[in-house]
Design an enzyme around this catalytic site. Structure first.
Site, PDB file in Angstrom:
ATOM      1  N   SER A 195      32.971  43.456 -48.977  1.00  0.00           N
ATOM      2  CA  SER A 195      34.293  44.013 -49.271  1.00  0.00           C
ATOM      3  C   SER A 195      34.812  44.879 -48.121  1.00  0.00           C
ATOM      4  O   SER A 195      34.045  45.480 -47.366  1.00  0.00           O
ATOM      5  CB  SER A 195      34.244  44.861 -50.543  1.00  0.00           C
ATOM      6  OG  SER A 195      33.734  44.117 -51.626  1.00  0.00           O
ATOM      7  N   GLN A 196      36.139  44.950 -48.046  1.00  0.00           N
ATOM      8  CA  GLN A 196      36.810  45.794 -47.049  1.00  0.00           C
ATOM      9  C   GLN A 196      36.525  47.275 -47.365  1.00  0.00           C
ATOM     10  O   GLN A 196      36.633  47.693 -48.521  1.00  0.00           O
ATOM     11  CB  GLN A 196      38.318  45.509 -47.155  1.00  0.00           C
ATOM     12  CG  GLN A 196      39.175  46.288 -46.207  1.00  0.00           C
ATOM     13  CD  GLN A 196      40.640  46.232 -46.613  1.00  0.00           C
ATOM     14  OE1 GLN A 196      41.024  45.516 -47.557  1.00  0.00           O
ATOM     15  NE2 GLN A 196      41.449  47.003 -45.925  1.00  0.00           N
TER      16      GLN A 196
END
Ligand code: SAH
Length: 212
Positions: A60-61
């Site tokens: 995930s970012q």
């Protein structure tokens, strides 16, 4: 490239984008994101972007990890938390130091095995893993004070809502591949839930079944 300066730059960026919870920022500053991705991509570990981790999945970012963690923790300390979609284990490693006990489920076994090793390496020992279809939650450990999903179903799974404690919070991306909304569902009573839409996001889909 994995210097403290590079990591601090990411933290400053998160702060500029509105992340305010210093305990979340502290954990993110001290967590080596480069160990969660392939060596070939590790020079990009401190960019604020999702990156491939194999099996068609992504880590995930950082901004989204920070945002979801901050929202989940914003009302009160959380004792028991469920994470759906362990992936690389990065989000797991940010949540674990901030909650009592973390339960993390993943449908792709090799990803989860690697995540488990990484968490051991950085010394986090309040996480239990299970290889299972997380759309069904992990009912034997319920109820949870918080549930965080890192993959998007078409609608909020009833099983996850039912595994929330009263007052418990579920943060989950919802929708098809081109338009997803980050939902915050709070269990107000045995059968009352509130839903708030927080943001437009892009996650991998929640898929059913498991992969060995
Ligand atoms: N937060 C993770 C991102 C993982 S991507 C990280 O930082 O690395 C989302 C993960 O959800 C993928 O690993 C995918 O396999 C998993 N997933 C998708 N559907 C699932 C399901 N039904 N049950 C459990 N995990 C699921």
């Amino acid at each position: 490239m994995t210097s403290q300066r590079t990591r601090d730059r990411l933290i400053n960026r998160l702060r500029d984008q509105g992340i305010q919870d210093e305990s979340v920022l502290d954990v993110m500053r001290n967590t080596p994101r480069h160990i969660f991705i392939d060596e070939a991509l590790s020079h990009r570990a401190y960019e604020d972007t999702a990156l491939p981790i194999g099996y068609n999945q992504t880590i995930s970012q950082p901004f989204i990890v920070a945002k979801m963690t901050e929202v989940l923790l914003s009302e009160r300390p959380l004792q028991k938390v469920l994470e759906v979609g362990t992936g690389s284990g990065y989000q797991t490693s940010i949540l674990a130091p901030l909650v009592g006990q973390l339960y993390s489920v993943e449908r792709i076994k090799p990803l989860q095995d690697r995540a488990r090793e990484r968490l051991k390496l950085i010394g986090l020992n309040n996480v239990q893993f299970k290889h299972t279809d997380g759309g069904m939650g992990w009912s034997s450990k319920a109820p949870y004070d918080g549930i965080l999903a890192a993959c998007a179903p078409e609608s909020v799974p009833e099983e996850l809502k039912q595994q929330l404690a009263i007052g418990g919070r579920l943060i989950i991306p919802v929708g098809g591949s081109d338009s997803q909304k980050l939902n915050l569902v709070v269990r107000l009573s045995e059968d009352e839930f509130s839903t708030e839409i927080l943001d437009c996001v892009k996650f991998v889909p929640l898929l059913s079944g498991t992969v060995r």
